[in-house]
Enzyme design. Structure first.
Site, short mmCIF file in Angstrom:
data_model
loop_
_atom_site.label_atom_id
_atom_site.label_comp_id
_atom_site.label_asym_id
_atom_site.label_seq_id
_atom_site.Cartn_x
_atom_site.Cartn_y
_atom_site.Cartn_z
N HIS A 80 44.06 78.78 -15.29
CA HIS A 80 44.34 78.59 -13.93
C HIS A 80 45.28 79.36 -13.57
CE1 HIS A 80 42.45 74.57 -14.55
NE2 HIS A 80 42.21 74.51 -13.52
N LYS A 128 49.96 76.59 -11.09
CA LYS A 128 49.67 75.26 -11.48
C LYS A 128 50.78 74.53 -11.90
CE LYS A 128 46.02 72.36 -13.33
NZ LYS A 128 45.59 71.59 -12.17
#
Ligand code: NAD
Length: 262
Positions: A154, A158
Site C-alpha cells: 500500500h 497507510k
C-alpha cells in the site's frame, strides 16, 4: 433518491465517495463532514473535484444526519466510533470502510448493528471479495503440503499493517483449512516458518492503491492469487452499491459478501 452523507469528506476516499454519489442516478449528497481542523471546512464538498454541489463541508455530524438516510464513513477508528453513536441516535444506517479497529471497536459496531443496518467491510471491491472465495476453496483442497503466505503493498500514508484485506484473506484461508487464524498467523516473522502457519508480509511506499497476493507453495509448484486495485474509485463505487443495497433491510451487520450475493 437515497440521501447520503459522507464523513472524512476531504480525505482520499472521501473525495472519491462524493464523486460516486454525485454521479449516481439514485443517490443525492445530503451532507459532507470532516474534522474541525480540516482546511476544507466551509468549502463546497465538490471543490476538490472542480464541481459545485451546494453542500458545504461541516464538522457537525448530527446536523448532517438530520437530513440524511445514510452515512458512508472512511475515516479512522476513533472517528468512526463517534459517528456510530451519532448514527444510532439518529436511526441512520452506515457503510463503514475504515480499517484498523481493535476488538472493542468491532464489538461496538456489532452492538450498533442491533439498531441500524451497517455494512462493514475492509475492502469494498467486487474482485477482492471474489478472491476471498477462491482462496477459501484453494486452501480447502490444498489442505496439506502447501504453505500459505499473504503479501500486501500500500501507499506510504497507510496507518495499519497488515491491511484489513490481508487479514480477511488470512481468515478465508484459515476457514478453508478449518483452523482459527489467530492460532496459525505469523505476522512480523523472525526466523523459520512454522508448519501450518499463514504468513503475512506488508510493504509500504509511494502511491500504491492496494495490491494483495496469496501464495500457496507446495513441492514443485506454486499457486498465486493476486488482486491489484489501480483506482480508489473502485472502493467508493462498492461503498455506494452497499449503501443502496441496504434500502428496506432490517438492522444488522452485513458485509460485501451479503451485498454481492456471494
Ligand atoms: P485519508 O487520511 O486520506 O482520509 C481520512 C479522512 O478522515 C480525512 O478527511 C480526515 O480528516 C478524516 N478523519 C481523520 N480522523 C478523524 C476522526 N477522528 N474523526 C473524523 N474524521 C477523521 O485516508 P483514506 O486513504 O481516505 O482512508 C480512510 C480509511 O479508509 C482508512 O482506514 C483506510 O484503510 C480505509 N480504506 C478502506 C477501503 C475499503 O474498501 N473498505 C478502501 C480504501 C481505504
Amino acid at each position: 433518491m437515497m440521501r447520503i452523507a459522507i464523513v472524512g469528506a476531504s480525505g482520499r476516499m472521501g473525495r472519491m465517495l462524493i464523486e460516486a454519489v454525485l454521479d449516481a442516478g439514485d443517490a443525492e449528497l445530503s451532507g459532507a463532514v470532516d474534522v474541525a481542523a480540516s482546511p476544507a471546512l466551509g468549502r463546497d464538498a465538490g471543490d476538490a473535484l472542480g464541481r459545485r454541489t451546494g453542500v458545504a463541508i461541516t464538522d457537525d455530524v448530527a446536523g448532517a444526519l438530520r437530513n440524511s438516510r445514510f452515512l458512508i464513513d472512511f475515516t479512522r477508528p476513533e472517528g468512526t466510533l463517534a459517528h456510530l453513536r451519532a448514527c444510532t441516535a439518529a436511526g441512520v444506517g452506515m457503510v463503514i470502510g475504515t480499517t484498523g479497529f481493535d476488538a472493542d471497536g468491532k464489538r461496538a459496531i456489532e452492538q450498533a448493528a442491533e439498531t441500524i443496518p451497517i455494512v462493514f467491510a475492509p475492502n469494498m471491491s467486487v474482485g477482492v471479495n471474489v478472491t476471498f472465495k477462491l482462496l477459501e476453496v484453494a486452501a480447502k483442497i490444498l489442505n496439506t503440503g502447501y504453505d500459505i503466505e499473504i503479501i500486501e503493498a500500500h501507499h506510504r500514508h497507510k496507518v495499519d499493517a497488515p491491511s484489513g484485506t490481508a487479514i480477511l484473506l488470512g481468515r478465508a484461508a484459515a476457514a478453508g483449512r478449518n483452523v482459527a487464524l489467530d492460532a496459525v498467523r505469523a505476522i512480523d516473522r523472525d526466523g523459520r516458518r512454522q508448519e501450518g502457519a499463514i504468513g503475512f508480509a506488508s510493504l509500504r511506499g509511494g502511491d500504491v492503491v492496494g495490491d494483495h497476493s496469496v501464495i500457496l507453495a507446495g513441492a514443485g509448484e506454486r499457486i498465486e492469487l493476486t488482486h491489484r486495485a489501480s483506482d480508489r474509485g473502485l472502493f467508493a463505487r462498492g461503498a455506494l452499491r452497499a449503501a443502496l443495497w441496504t434500502r428496506g433491510r432490517k438492522p444488522g451487520l452485513y458485509d460485501m459478501t451479503d451485498v454481492l450475493g456471494l
